[in-house]
Design a protein around this motif. Structure first.
Motif, short mmCIF file in Angstrom:
data_model
loop_
_atom_site.label_atom_id
_atom_site.label_comp_id
_atom_site.label_asym_id
_atom_site.label_seq_id
_atom_site.Cartn_x
_atom_site.Cartn_y
_atom_site.Cartn_z
N LEU A 250 -1.38 -4.40 -5.09
CA LEU A 250 -2.11 -5.30 -5.99
C LEU A 250 -1.78 -5.04 -7.45
CD1 LEU A 250 -5.58 -5.06 -4.21
CD2 LEU A 250 -3.84 -6.83 -3.94
N HIS A 251 -1.53 -3.78 -7.78
CA HIS A 251 -1.27 -3.41 -9.17
C HIS A 251 -0.39 -2.15 -9.16
CE1 HIS A 251 -2.23 -3.54 -13.44
NE2 HIS A 251 -2.37 -2.24 -13.41
N ASN A 252 0.68 -2.15 -9.95
CA ASN A 252 1.62 -1.03 -9.92
C ASN A 252 2.01 -0.61 -11.32
OD1 ASN A 252 3.52 0.85 -9.17
ND2 ASN A 252 4.95 -0.60 -8.29
N ASP A 253 1.10 0.09 -12.01
CA ASP A 253 1.39 0.63 -13.34
C ASP A 253 2.45 1.72 -13.29
OD1 ASP A 253 -0.28 -0.91 -14.87
OD2 ASP A 253 -1.91 0.54 -14.93
N VAL A 254 2.46 2.49 -12.23
CA VAL A 254 3.36 3.63 -12.11
C VAL A 254 4.81 3.16 -12.04
CG1 VAL A 254 3.94 5.65 -10.71
CG2 VAL A 254 1.56 4.96 -10.98
N GLY A 255 5.03 1.98 -11.48
CA GLY A 255 6.37 1.44 -11.37
C GLY A 255 7.13 1.92 -10.15
N PHE A 256 6.41 2.20 -9.06
CA PHE A 256 7.07 2.59 -7.82
C PHE A 256 8.02 1.50 -7.36
CE2 PHE A 256 3.14 5.17 -7.09
CZ PHE A 256 3.75 6.40 -6.95
N THR A 257 9.18 1.89 -6.87
CA THR A 257 10.06 0.93 -6.21
C THR A 257 9.53 0.74 -4.78
OG1 THR A 257 11.56 2.60 -5.31
CG2 THR A 257 12.04 1.76 -7.54
N ALA A 258 10.03 -0.28 -4.10
CA ALA A 258 9.59 -0.53 -2.74
C ALA A 258 9.90 0.67 -1.84
CB ALA A 258 10.25 -1.79 -2.20
N ASP A 259 11.09 1.22 -1.96
CA ASP A 259 11.47 2.36 -1.12
C ASP A 259 10.61 3.59 -1.41
OD1 ASP A 259 13.44 0.93 0.18
OD2 ASP A 259 15.04 1.60 -1.16
N GLU A 260 10.33 3.85 -2.67
CA GLU A 260 9.50 5.01 -3.03
C GLU A 260 8.09 4.87 -2.47
OE1 GLU A 260 11.40 6.29 -7.36
OE2 GLU A 260 9.80 4.79 -7.28
N LEU A 261 7.51 3.70 -2.61
CA LEU A 261 6.15 3.49 -2.12
C LEU A 261 6.08 3.54 -0.60
CD1 LEU A 261 3.40 3.10 -3.29
CD2 LEU A 261 3.76 0.65 -3.25
N GLN A 262 7.07 2.99 0.07
CA GLN A 262 7.10 3.03 1.53
C GLN A 262 7.27 4.46 2.04
OE1 GLN A 262 10.26 0.24 2.12
NE2 GLN A 262 8.98 -1.51 1.57
N GLN A 263 8.13 5.24 1.40
CA GLN A 263 8.32 6.63 1.80
C GLN A 263 7.07 7.45 1.52
OE1 GLN A 263 10.96 8.06 3.47
NE2 GLN A 263 9.51 9.73 3.64
N LEU A 264 6.44 7.25 0.38
CA LEU A 264 5.19 7.96 0.05
C LEU A 264 4.11 7.63 1.08
CD1 LEU A 264 3.39 9.66 -1.83
CD2 LEU A 264 2.94 7.54 -3.11
N THR A 265 3.97 6.35 1.40
CA THR A 265 2.96 5.92 2.36
C THR A 265 3.21 6.55 3.73
OG1 THR A 265 2.76 3.85 1.17
CG2 THR A 265 1.86 3.90 3.38
N TYR A 266 4.45 6.52 4.18
CA TYR A 266 4.78 7.10 5.48
C TYR A 266 4.54 8.61 5.47
CZ TYR A 266 7.42 8.27 9.69
OH TYR A 266 7.80 8.75 10.92
N SER A 267 4.91 9.29 4.41
CA SER A 267 4.70 10.73 4.32
C SER A 267 3.22 11.08 4.32
CB SER A 267 5.36 11.29 3.06
OG SER A 267 6.76 11.11 3.13
N LEU A 268 2.41 10.29 3.65
CA LEU A 268 0.96 10.54 3.63
C LEU A 268 0.34 10.45 5.01
CD1 LEU A 268 -0.26 8.70 0.40
CD2 LEU A 268 -0.41 11.15 0.89
N CYS A 269 0.91 9.64 5.88
CA CYS A 269 0.36 9.47 7.23
C CYS A 269 0.45 10.74 8.06
CB CYS A 269 1.05 8.31 7.94
SG CYS A 269 0.61 6.72 7.23
N PHE A 270 1.18 11.74 7.60
CA PHE A 270 1.29 13.02 8.30
C PHE A 270 0.30 14.05 7.76
CE2 PHE A 270 5.33 11.09 9.29
CZ PHE A 270 5.59 11.52 10.59
N THR A 271 -0.54 13.69 6.80
CA THR A 271 -1.40 14.67 6.13
C THR A 271 -2.87 14.58 6.53
OG1 THR A 271 -1.76 13.24 4.21
CG2 THR A 271 0.14 14.74 4.12
#
Length: 169
Positions: free
Chosen positions: A68-89
């Motif tokens: 909805l809002h991306n001030d940080v400026g994540f790219t699609a790949d960065e956000l997808q990798q972060l999201t997937y990695s978080l699912c292991f925590t």
């Protein structure tokens, strides 16, 4: 501060299947880590579907993430990798889970909060109302709520040593 807001949608009817049996896992579902971010996504939005876990039984359902809002400026790949990695925590599971843990934790905290409210001034749907009646041991839900501006007439206190822990897990 820079923030990124993402809506997480799990209750949808979108399903994906591998094109060949070699592309899927042993149950015939997409392998964990599969991301769909083209063709079936919403054109004006930055969104994607993520298979972050292996289905134990049946057809796995991906989680739909809409940025909805991306001030940080994540790219699609960065956000997808972060999201997937978080699912292991997720603290109570040794495998990856279908939703990012902050969503699971928020759900558990909200559910636990209902346990701490003895009387509530807002009406919930039937399932929540019956649950709140269970926790209030049969007292009339909302009986004094009309005169209580905070919406709750009594709160159950927890031990102060639990204030900084995730006791709801």
């Amino acid at each position: 501060p820079e923030v990124t807001f993402i809506a997480v949608l799990k209750r949808h009817n979108t399903r994906f299947y591998p094109l060949t049996s070699r592309d899927g896992d042993r149950t015939g579902n997409c392998v964990p880590g599969t991301v769909i971010d083209r063709s079936v996504t919403l054109a004006p939005y930055f969104d994607f579907y993520l298979f972050s876990h292996a289905a134990i039984q049946g057809t796995s359902r991906p989680t739909h993430y809409v940025v909805l809002h991306n001030d940080v400026g994540f790219t699609a790949d960065e956000l997808q990798q972060l999201t997937y990695s978080l699912c292991f925590t997720y603290a109570i599971c040794t495998r990856s889970v279908s939703l990012v843990p902050p969503v699971y934790y928020a759900h558990r905290v909200a559910d636990r909060a209902r346990c701490h409210l003895v009387e509530m001034g807002t009406e919930f749907d039937d399932a929540s109302t019956s649950m709140s009646e269970y926790y209030t041991a049969g007292t009339a839900v909302g009986s004094r709520a009309a005169t209580d501006a905070s919406g709750a007439t009594k709160l159950i206190k927890i031990n102060t040593r639990l204030d900084t822990t995730m006791y709801f897990m």
